[in-house]
Design an enzyme around this catalytic site. Structure first.
Site, PDB file in Angstrom:
ATOM      1  N   ASP A 267      -4.774   0.231   8.919  1.00 49.86           N
ATOM      2  CA  ASP A 267      -4.607  -0.469   7.644  1.00 49.86           C
ATOM      3  C   ASP A 267      -3.871   0.481   6.717  1.00 49.86           C
ATOM      4  OD1 ASP A 267      -4.889  -1.550   5.089  1.00 49.86           O
ATOM      5  OD2 ASP A 267      -7.056  -1.177   4.985  1.00 49.86           O
ATOM      6  N   GLU A 285      -1.815  -4.331   3.861  1.00 48.35           N
ATOM      7  CA  GLU A 285      -3.263  -4.291   3.701  1.00 48.35           C
ATOM      8  C   GLU A 285      -3.810  -5.595   3.134  1.00 48.35           C
ATOM      9  OE1 GLU A 285      -6.693  -1.318   2.151  1.00 48.35           O
ATOM     10  OE2 GLU A 285      -4.969  -1.484   0.810  1.00 48.35           O
ATOM     11  N   GLU A 286      -3.170  -6.104   2.098  1.00 47.60           N
ATOM     12  CA  GLU A 286      -3.666  -7.315   1.461  1.00 47.60           C
ATOM     13  C   GLU A 286      -3.644  -8.507   2.407  1.00 47.60           C
ATOM     14  OE1 GLU A 286      -2.261  -4.540  -1.748  1.00 47.60           O
ATOM     15  OE2 GLU A 286      -1.408  -5.290   0.124  1.00 47.60           O
TER      16      GLU A 286
END
EC number: 3.2.1.143
Length: 557
Positions: A267, A285-286
């Site tokens: 991540d 990541e989001e």
């Protein structure tokens, strides 16, 4: 219950009350949730605006201080999404079926937490797994059932978590008010589709509640050398390493989350776990936090990472498919996660969050920042329980599979195991009642990684970490991750370039280096030498062309 330190650490951040060893909602909240659970005919909640009003009434019943006010346009955001952006048919189903089930799940939250704490002590040898604040430099692990995670995420959707102390503890955003406010104050399709992923998750768990668990581990490389402990390496350590470089498999297309080899998936994290997942962010990541929403639960109790820390999460289920990236991100339907589960009922999805330097510019070529990035990746990639820590720091690594064990008189000995019989993580050792000591990261007296299987040779799946919005040099970052994975004794790196032109020769470069038998120390030396020249403006070549000009002469500026 009152005497549990783990529970005490979380109570300031939870909307529940504790009295006489019982967790409970205030009576007014119970009545409001019961009303909501009976459906729209009884509750009259059948629009986004009325849903937000119900949320506000619950929050008022919790008597949250004025500091806990929601984002100014959250109300409009909930109304916009549920009353205008989704179809009337879908909205009707949401209010008739999903909202009542979410209310019932919230009513069960106190009992789910009590059950969690009762079972958290069932592992042998004093290993702590209870829901607690895992602060900076506090290595440890928390196990949460998927149903409990669901209830916690409903709390976030209803914006019920107290927030006034979160900044002091350097905790990320957790309530969903910003997520909804941003769709109103600055509408974008990507924001709408982020919310669609979350809503889809709630629809899925209301149809069939998952029964597995997810572990959240804070990993720490101690800054000071401790016995039997892998500590934060200095530059001298890297240049002296004689560890062989692992294989590097380059993929110009495909996605990390779609790999099927069981690798540890990176991540590209913000130092605050989740980054802008609950705001406007929509990059690697989001997106991962939207398609695997159970990751969001870690944002509740994991403060921001320091330079010698990483966070590893095992078992988060994927619920959504998607297309696009950043502004083109779109929810594209249901995803059925078919990965199998381990002995702890976790799906075999292993994710490690490591945060890169942000917009370091030319500073990224300075030795102190090279070291920071390499050690950050090393912390994330190292499986503490499988290392012969003494040899790792003396002569460069392991042969076969070795573990440090403590003998009866606490003399350290190295024991060899066939790869398919090696002890697993300290969790499984504790469960089996063995006396093995894996103290790389000291939780209490029994530490190590909870995250891997005894029989598995688990590689790393990664890509352009710290590049893009973070401004890192892709050639530099790819080599840093290769070094870290190799030193962590990983068998391989699956590197997804996402078609980045500057990495089109990564495969050719890695083959040349492996063919010539370079070690971690050899490659580190060349990386440091190049970075010094780049920082001092003695070269403007990329690392690949600088290292092998005869192969990449066409890339010279």
């Amino acid at each position: 219950m009152e005497n549990r330190e783990d529970l005490k650490s979380m109570l300031p951040f939870m909307p529940l009350l504790l009295r006489s060893s019982n967790l409970f909602w205030p009576s007014q909240v119970v009545e409001l949730l019961k009303t909501l659970s009976k459906g729209p005919f009884y509750s009259k909640v059948d629009t986004g605006e009325l849903l937000f009003n119900a949320i506000s009434n619950i929050r008022d019943s919790l008597a949250l201080p004025s500091l806990h006010r929601l984002s100014p346009f959250a109300h409009e955001g909930y109304a916009l999404f549920f009353d205008e952006l989704i179809s009337r048919e879908k909205a009707a189903k949401w209010f008739a079926d999903v909202v009542p089930t979410l209310a019932k799940l919230l009513l069960r939250l106190p009992s789910l937490l009590e059950s969690h704490y009762q079972n958290a002590d069932n592992l042998r040898n004093g290993v702590k797994t209870g829901f607690r604040l895992l602060g900076p430099q506090e290595a440890g692990v928390v196990f949460l059932g998927q149903e409990l995670i669901g209830a916690l995420l409903v709390c976030a959707f209803f914006c019920l978590f107290p927030v006034s102390d979160r900044d002091d503890k350097r905790l990320p955003t957790i309530n969903f008010d910003h997520l909804f406010e941003d769709i109103y104050s600055s509408y974008s399709e990507k924001q709408e589709n982020k919310i669609k992923c979350i809503i889809h998750y709630f629809e899925r768990i209301c149809l069939s509640m998952p029964e597995g668990s997810v572990s959240f581990e804070r990993k720490v490389l101690p800054l000071e050398q401790l016995p039997l402990c892998v500590f934060y390496p200095k530059a001298d350590f890297w240049i002296k390493s004689v560890v062989s470089l692992c294989t590097l498999e380059v993929h110009s297309s495909g996605f990390i989350e779609d790999q099927s080899s069981g690798a540890l998936e990176v991540d590209f994290s913000n130092k605050y776990l989740g980054g802008g997942a609950l705001h406007r962010g929509c990059v690697q990541e989001e997106i991962r936090f939207m398609i695997n929403p159970e990751l969001i639960a870690g944002m509740l109790f994991l403060p921001c990472m320091e330079d010698n820390e990483a966070i590893e999460i095992v078992g988060a289920e994927r619920f959504s498919n998607y297309t696009g990236y950043a502004s083109s991100f779109r929810f594209s339907g249901d995803h059925v996660d078919e990965r199998d589960v381990d002995s702890f009922r976790r799906r075999r999805t292993r994710i490690v969050a490591i945060d890169a330097l942000c917009n370091a510019g030319m500073e990224q070529y300075k030795l102190e920042y090279l070291l920071r990035e390499t050690n950050k990746a090393f912390c994330g990639f190292l499986d503490q329980s499988k290392c012969d820590h003494k040899r790792l720091f003396q002569d460069g690594g392991l042969k076969g599979s070795q573990c440090i064990q403590a003998g009866k008189d606490d003399d350290v000995m190295v024991k060899d195991f066939p790869m398919d019989e090696a002890p697993s993580t300290s969790v499984e050792i504790a469960l089996n009642g063995e006396e093995s000591v894996n103290q790389v990261i000291r939780y209490s007296d029994k530490k190590g990684s909870w995250c891997e299987d005894p029989e598995a040779k688990i590689g790393i799946a990664t890509g352009n970490w710290g590049c893009g919005a973070f401004g890192g040099d892709p050639e530099l970052k790819s080599i840093i991750q290769w070094l870290a994975a190799s030193q962590a004794l990983r068998p391989s790196v699956l590197y997804y370039t996402f078609g980045l032109k500057s990495l089109q020769n990564l495969n050719q470069l890695s083959r040349w280096i492996l063919l010539h038998g370079w070690t971690v120390g050899d490659l580190w030396y060349m990386l440091v030498e190049y970075s010094s020249q780049r920082f001092n403006k003695e070269t403007n070549l990329g690392f690949f062309a600088w290292l092998l000009p005869s192969l990449f002469a066409h890339e010279a500026p």
